[in-house]
Design a protein around this motif. Structure first.
Motif, short mmCIF file in Angstrom:
data_model
loop_
_atom_site.label_atom_id
_atom_site.label_comp_id
_atom_site.label_asym_id
_atom_site.label_seq_id
_atom_site.Cartn_x
_atom_site.Cartn_y
_atom_site.Cartn_z
N ARG A 1 43.25 47.26 40.30
CA ARG A 1 43.71 46.62 41.54
C ARG A 1 44.51 47.59 42.41
O ARG A 1 44.80 47.28 43.55
CB ARG A 1 44.54 45.38 41.23
N ASP B 1 38.47 42.28 35.77
CA ASP B 1 39.18 42.50 37.02
C ASP B 1 38.21 42.46 38.20
O ASP B 1 36.99 42.56 38.05
CB ASP B 1 40.01 43.78 37.00
N MET C 1 40.33 42.72 49.41
CA MET C 1 40.53 43.98 48.70
C MET C 1 40.87 45.01 49.76
O MET C 1 40.42 44.90 50.89
CB MET C 1 39.26 44.39 47.95
#
Lengths: 404, 432
Positions: B220, B295, B377
């Motif tokens: 991340r 993830d 994102m």
């Protein structure tokens, strides 16, 4: 002396399933089927246990509940008390609106640019190829955001139209291009306007009948009937006559500046305009390449043959090159239209409420029904894609070379 | 009688005139300008209009670019220095370049790792892209590269990629040993060997978690242009083999396999990538075993790979369909089995035909990686729209940032398409 006459007895052995070409394909398909079913069963059982753990279920009841949010750009009646289903339909229509306008604009720009890329003019050729390369090689999302920023920054705000020596003025007193969106006059249909519209539609049908008749006369009797001016006349005169006979039932409502904003008329939000424009010029770069390739695919002998028949350059283009190039251009054009429709889902980045913004955005977040919403969203887009390719394939078949 | 008609004619020239210069309008620059810019009145108008627009654009952009300020801390300071004159505020790039390239969470002192991986990518890709100029031994490095790049970018102990590599090698060796008996035995044996190696290796990697360890960076924390690049490279390289399998499946004579492939391809091609990203973001978790937590970057890679493999499959199917039937029949008549005929006869030709299409898909895919910014994102576009434009210092700096995005994407995409045209010329074995 004995000879073996009988073939070895046909006893089935297990190894034949993999080694014998007669059975092998069944084995493979059987294995594939089992694997597929196993995969689905595994995913399904995961889904069931996950949903149970989260206390959820799969149900489409939420579509009947009031949505509770507003949509600022809509083609059909909608308010915040309407259902989620209604909101999805509004979004779907918005998607189709952008897709339709975008395809139209992209085709026009693309064909012009594609033809200009083959022009004799060096400067025009270079400018057009720079345009094509720059737009093709940068993501469409970046272009949408850039063009949105240009719209907001460059165009005047409604307040600039105010006052004696206003900074901006309306085009012809009826069109206003502002950073918030475009304002157009809106036709108001009074009683009797149905007759005018009916007459107008009938005259369009009449034009087609007339042109068909003229073509038949040319092919069967060799008789030339001029079609251009009669068509133009047919297009305008009956409708205008009907308009005055019925006592001018259709009027225009002009946008006017009241307070801080324009009132009346048709209002197209800046997000709609910017999105349409960005998608159109992005897709046009691809269409231009298709058009160029299509024209280049027509062999040079065709041009020369037409020229030796004494046709003028524009007639060579219209009668000889384009009909042949069209057959090469149409199939990639269909996939560009599909791409544009799918790319219109990026509307979410500029806040235009299309299908992704309503069903995949606010409805999903409000109800939390992710699986149902995403499934419906995919089905909507799948339907659009299949419909567009079906329609375009019909057209493609009609222009295809008829071989005997 | 003389040969000249001196007697009958008053005057006859008996030497050649020197060649005259062509008229000034038919040579050099003048001719070029006339032929290419002003051949007729309609083109002259077009030229003049084009020159006017070019002048407008250049005269607008030039002072903006030249007055650009590169060393302030916020937009307000830029405006103070510019005092109302036009000028760019490039300081946003000099101050936030690291965020634009690597995302805002990747540790600063570790930037050398993705940069090194990026440089090594060229070394690894060279034997694939320029097979005729680079020694084939470099291919070993290409095979090692994915593991090396994983270790460099994500960090952690080097044992994890080594175990993964050893597992694959073990599986391959077992497969080669057993393949002689039967293909199925080789396949299952290989998978089993790989699985056993990974299982045992897992313990070793756990035990030696500090062996040659780089500081671990979780997924991340990836962001910026680096994220676009990772997604693009990984998804294209994964989707190429999957696309080949799907294309062969669609051409297959086995109806069930054919229909599985057809439905998959047409479904994926009918929906926008953004809906698949929604699936990755909110739906995919429901279909995974309870308690697992993939993830987001991995889920996104799965969905983008599915997406691009459907498109690549269609391109390769076009290449397969373009091959003459005689090629298939020739392969059969040589007694090659299906795998051999595909590997030796059909695929090399079909892939050659489909290179331009595959490159188009690859470029399109690389551009589409910016869509991940929609599911929050922080790739390049996500960084610009999110942390940078939302910050108080740089709120309102549009052109510099979007210009940067264009400058990042254009050379990569343009370079790839130019490469494909070059490769097409190289592979053109037709004799003319």
């Amino acid at each position: 002396m004995s000879t073996i006459t009988d073939p070895p007895s046909e006893s089935f052995q297990l190894s034949q399933l993999i080694n014998d070409t007669r059975y092998r394909s069944y084995t493979f398909q059987f294995i594939a089927m089992i694997l597929l079913i196993a995969a689905f069963a595994y995913l399904g059982s995961n889904l069931v246990s996950n949903l149970r753990a989260a206390g959820l279920n799969i149900s489409f009841d939420f579509l009947g509940e009031p949505a509770g949010y507003d949509i600022n750009q809509r083609l059909i009646e909608y308010d915040s008390q309407s259902t989620h289903w209604r909101a999805s339909v509004v979004g779907a229509l918005n998607t189709l609106l952008v897709a339709f306008l975008g395809c139209l604009m992209a085709t026009i720009i693309g064909v012009i640019v594609g033809v200009l890329r083959l022009s004799k003019n060096w400067l025009i050729r270079k400018v057009m190829s720079i345009y094509v390369e720059i737009f093709r090689n940068v993501p469409v999302l970046v272009w949408i955001l850039i063009i949105m920023a240009i719209f907001v920054a460059v165009l005047p705000q409604p307040r600039d139209f105010r006052g004696e020596d206003a900074e901006a003025s309306m085009l012809l007193g009826s069109f206003a291009f502002t950073g918030r969106g475009f304002y157009f006059p809106k036709p108001l249909f009074g009683p009797g306007s149905a007759v005018v519209i009916a007459v107008f539609l009938a005259s369009i049908a009449g034009i087609f009948v007339f042109r068909n008749y003229a073509r038949k006369a040319l092919f069967e009797r060799g008789q030339m009937i001029p079609t251009l001016w009669p068509s133009v006349g047919l297009f305008f005169i009956p409708a205008i006559l009907a308009y005055f006979v019925m006592g001018q039932p259709i009027s225009l409502e002009y946008p006017e500046l009241r307070g801080f904003n324009f009132q009346g008329g048709v209002y197209a939000r800046n997000s709609l305009i910017a999105l349409t424009f960005a998608l159109a010029i992005y897709t046009a770069a691809f269409i231009a390449e298709n058009v160029r390739a299509g024209i280049l695919a027509v062999s040079k002998g065709q041009t020369e043959a037409a020229a030796s028949l004494g046709l003028r350059p524009n007639r060579i283009m219209n009668l000889v090159i384009l009909p042949q190039a069209l057959r090469v251009i149409i199939p990639p054009l269909i996939s560009q239209y599909l791409n544009l429709t799918k790319n219109s889902s990026l509307a979410i980045a500029v806040g235009y409420m299309d299908l992704t913004g309503t069903l995949g955005g606010i409805t999903l977040n409000q109800t939390g029904r992710a699986i149902e919403c995403v499934l419906l969203l995919m089905l909507f887009y799948l339907t659009f894609s299949l419909c567009i390719s079906a329609i375009m394939n019909v057209y493609n078949n009609s222009v295809r070379l008829k071989e005997r | 009688m003389s040969d000249t008609h001196a007697q009958s004619v008053a005057y006859v020239r008996d030497t050649m005139l020197p060649e005259a210069e062509p008229p000034a309008s038919e040579t050099g620059v003048v001719k070029w300008v006339r032929a290419n810019l002003f051949p007729d009145w309609i083109n002259s108008i077009l030229t003049i209009v084009a020159i006017y627009f070019l002048y407008k654009i250049v005269s607008g952009a030039w002072p903006w670019f030249m007055n650009g300020i590169w060393s302030t801390d916020s937009l307000a300071e830029c405006r103070e220095i510019l005092q109302g004159t036009t000028g760019a505020c490039f300081s946003v790039l000099t101050e936030r370049w690291n965020q634009l390239l690597f995302g805002f969470q990747y540790p600063n002192e570790q930037y050398w790792r993705p940069t090194l991986a990026f440089i090594l990518l060229f070394v690894a890709a060279a034997p694939l892209l320029f097979a005729m100029y680079v020694p084939r031994k470099v291919l070993y490095f290409t095979a090692l590269y994915p593991f090396l790049a994983f270790w460099l970018i994500w960090g952690g102990t080097i044992m994890v990629p080594i175990v993964a590599l050893v597992g694959i090698v073990a599986g391959y060796i077992v497969f080669k040993k057993l393949e002689g008996n039967s293909f199925a035995a080789g396949l299952f044996g290989g998978i089993a060997a790989a699985a056993i190696t990974w299982f045992i290796g897992g313990f070793i990697a756990d035990a030696m978690s500090n062996f040659l360890a780089l500081p671990a960076v979780p997924s991340r924390d990836m962001g910026g242009f680096m994220l676009n690049f990772i997604l693009g490279v990984v998804c294209v390289s994964l989707s190429l083999p999957i696309g080949i399998v799907l294309a062969l499946g669609r051409q297959s004579h086995m109806p069930i396999i054919k229909w599985i492939c057809v439905i998959f391809i047409e479904f994926i091609r009918g929906v926008p990538l953004i809906t698949l990203l929604f699936v990755a973001n909110v739906v995919l978790a429901y279909f995974l075993p309870p308690g697992t937590n993939f993830d987001l970057i991995l889920r996104v890679i799965i969905m983008i790979t599915m997406f691009s493999s459907a498109y690549i499959a269609e391109v390769i199917r076009g290449g397969l369909a373009a091959l003459p039937r005689g090629q298939y029949e020739a392969a059969d008549s040589l007694g090659l089995d299906y795998a051999q005929s595909m590997r030796l006869i059909i695929m090399p030709q079909a892939l050659k035909i489909s290179i331009p299409g595959i490159v188009n898909v690859a470029v399109g895919l690389f551009k589409d990686t910016v869509l991940v910014s929609v599911i929050s994102m922080f790739d390049l576009v996500g960084m610009i729209r999110g942390p940078i434009l939302a910050s108080t210092e740089w709120n309102g700096v549009y052109w510099e940032l979007w210009g940067f995005a264009v400058v990042m994407f254009f050379p990569v995409c343009y370079g790839i398409s130019q490469y494909s045209q070059w490769l097409e010329r190289q592979l053109n074995t037709e004799h003319r």
